[in-house]
Design a protein around this motif. Sequence first.
Motif, PDB file in Angstrom:
ATOM      1  N   SER A  31       0.853  -1.183   0.000  1.00 14.92           N
ATOM      2  CA  SER A  31       0.000   0.000   0.000  1.00 14.92           C
ATOM      3  C   SER A  31       0.889   1.233   0.000  1.00 14.92           C
ATOM      4  CB  SER A  31      -0.876   0.047   1.254  1.00 14.92           C
ATOM      5  OG  SER A  31      -1.726  -1.074   1.285  1.00 14.92           O
ATOM      6  N   LEU A  32       0.483   2.249  -0.745  1.00  5.35           N
ATOM      7  CA  LEU A  32       1.235   3.501  -0.769  1.00  5.35           C
ATOM      8  C   LEU A  32       1.076   4.195   0.574  1.00  5.35           C
ATOM      9  CD1 LEU A  32       2.902   5.575  -2.402  1.00  5.35           C
ATOM     10  CD2 LEU A  32       0.715   6.582  -3.113  1.00  5.35           C
ATOM     11  N   ARG A  33       2.196   4.551   1.184  1.00  8.15           N
ATOM     12  CA  ARG A  33       2.163   5.251   2.467  1.00  8.15           C
ATOM     13  C   ARG A  33       2.297   6.754   2.236  1.00  8.15           C
ATOM     14  NH1 ARG A  33       6.198   4.678   7.615  1.00  8.15           N
ATOM     15  NH2 ARG A  33       4.837   5.721   9.091  1.00  8.15           N
ATOM     16  N   THR A  34       3.392   7.160   1.578  1.00  6.87           N
ATOM     17  CA  THR A  34       3.580   8.569   1.240  1.00  6.87           C
ATOM     18  C   THR A  34       4.272   8.671  -0.109  1.00  6.87           C
ATOM     19  OG1 THR A  34       5.719   8.697   2.359  1.00  6.87           O
ATOM     20  CG2 THR A  34       3.795   9.358   3.636  1.00  6.87           C
ATOM     21  N   ASN A  35       4.027   9.787  -0.777  1.00  8.98           N
ATOM     22  CA  ASN A  35       4.680  10.072  -2.050  1.00  8.98           C
ATOM     23  C   ASN A  35       4.822  11.594  -2.119  1.00  8.98           C
ATOM     24  OD1 ASN A  35       5.724   9.991  -4.598  1.00  8.98           O
ATOM     25  ND2 ASN A  35       3.910   9.185  -5.581  1.00  8.98           N
ATOM     26  N   PRO A  36       5.754  12.155  -1.304  1.00 10.00           N
ATOM     27  CA  PRO A  36       5.852  13.605  -1.190  1.00 10.00           C
ATOM     28  C   PRO A  36       6.339  14.316  -2.446  1.00 10.00           C
ATOM     29  CG  PRO A  36       7.637  12.567  -0.019  1.00 10.00           C
ATOM     30  CD  PRO A  36       6.729  11.473  -0.496  1.00 10.00           C
ATOM     31  N   ALA A  37       7.021  13.650  -3.292  1.00  7.39           N
ATOM     32  CA  ALA A  37       7.542  14.262  -4.518  1.00  7.39           C
ATOM     33  C   ALA A  37       7.890  13.142  -5.482  1.00  7.39           C
ATOM     34  CB  ALA A  37       8.787  15.091  -4.194  1.00  7.39           C
ATOM     35  N   PRO A  38       8.094  13.468  -6.737  1.00  6.06           N
ATOM     36  CA  PRO A  38       8.454  12.403  -7.681  1.00  6.06           C
ATOM     37  C   PRO A  38       9.799  11.748  -7.359  1.00  6.06           C
ATOM     38  CG  PRO A  38       8.131  14.506  -8.817  1.00  6.06           C
ATOM     39  CD  PRO A  38       7.933  14.748  -7.368  1.00  6.06           C
ATOM     40  N   ALA A  39      10.553  12.327  -6.435  1.00  6.54           N
ATOM     41  CA  ALA A  39      11.869  11.782  -6.103  1.00  6.54           C
ATOM     42  C   ALA A  39      11.800  10.608  -5.136  1.00  6.54           C
ATOM     43  CB  ALA A  39      12.759  12.874  -5.505  1.00  6.54           C
ATOM     44  N   ALA A  41       9.060   7.800  -2.646  1.00  8.93           N
ATOM     45  CA  ALA A  41       7.789   7.295  -2.127  1.00  8.93           C
ATOM     46  C   ALA A  41       8.113   6.161  -1.169  1.00  8.93           C
ATOM     47  CB  ALA A  41       6.894   6.799  -3.264  1.00  8.93           C
ATOM     48  N   ASP A  42       7.161   5.833  -0.323  1.00  9.66           N
ATOM     49  CA  ASP A  42       7.323   4.623   0.473  1.00  9.66           C
ATOM     50  C   ASP A  42       6.021   3.843   0.453  1.00  9.66           C
ATOM     51  OD1 ASP A  42       6.173   6.556   2.214  1.00  9.66           O
ATOM     52  OD2 ASP A  42       6.964   5.551   3.974  1.00  9.66           O
ATOM     53  N   LEU A  51      11.309   1.909   1.141  1.00 11.51           N
ATOM     54  CA  LEU A  51      11.612   3.279   0.748  1.00 11.51           C
ATOM     55  C   LEU A  51      12.098   3.252  -0.696  1.00 11.51           C
ATOM     56  CD1 LEU A  51      13.742   4.084   3.914  1.00 11.51           C
ATOM     57  CD2 LEU A  51      11.292   4.474   3.611  1.00 11.51           C
ATOM     58  N   LEU A  52      11.367   3.893  -1.579  1.00 14.13           N
ATOM     59  CA  LEU A  52      11.680   3.896  -3.011  1.00 14.13           C
ATOM     60  C   LEU A  52      12.292   5.252  -3.349  1.00 14.13           C
ATOM     61  CD1 LEU A  52       8.318   2.278  -4.127  1.00 14.13           C
ATOM     62  CD2 LEU A  52      10.536   1.127  -3.863  1.00 14.13           C
TER      63      LEU A  52
END
Length: 127
Positions: A31-39, A41-42, A51-52
């Motif tokens: 499940s997507l937790r956060t994606n604050p910017a295109p740089a 996501a987790d 951590l991606l």
Amino acid sequence: MTPSDELAAVRYIVDDVAAAVDFYTTHLGFSLRTNPAPAFADVVRGPLRLLLSGPASSGARATPDDSNAPGRNRIHLTVNDLDTEIDRLRTAGLSFRSDVITGPGGRQILLTDPAGNLIELFEPAPR
């Protein structure tokens, strides 16, 4: 020290954050937790926080070259029926990095994400 009740986190360096998020959420139940910017996501699955980190993230900065490093690290996901998972993922157009390997603890196969990071799908031996 991280408290023991927090998620265990692993960082994977990826070429394309959106493609990595799609891969892990569509095919492996994260499940997507956060994606604050295109740089960056987790994504989360159970107690694992993945951590991606894309090319523009601080986590993707160069690390020292160590030619002795094994380079076989991977996340390990337990599945109930390995053959069913393999069929499902192949039908989705994914390919595997290895054949099924059987050992005393069970059976496993290696899959790669869009950036080439390894994922081990593992079916424990019956007890």
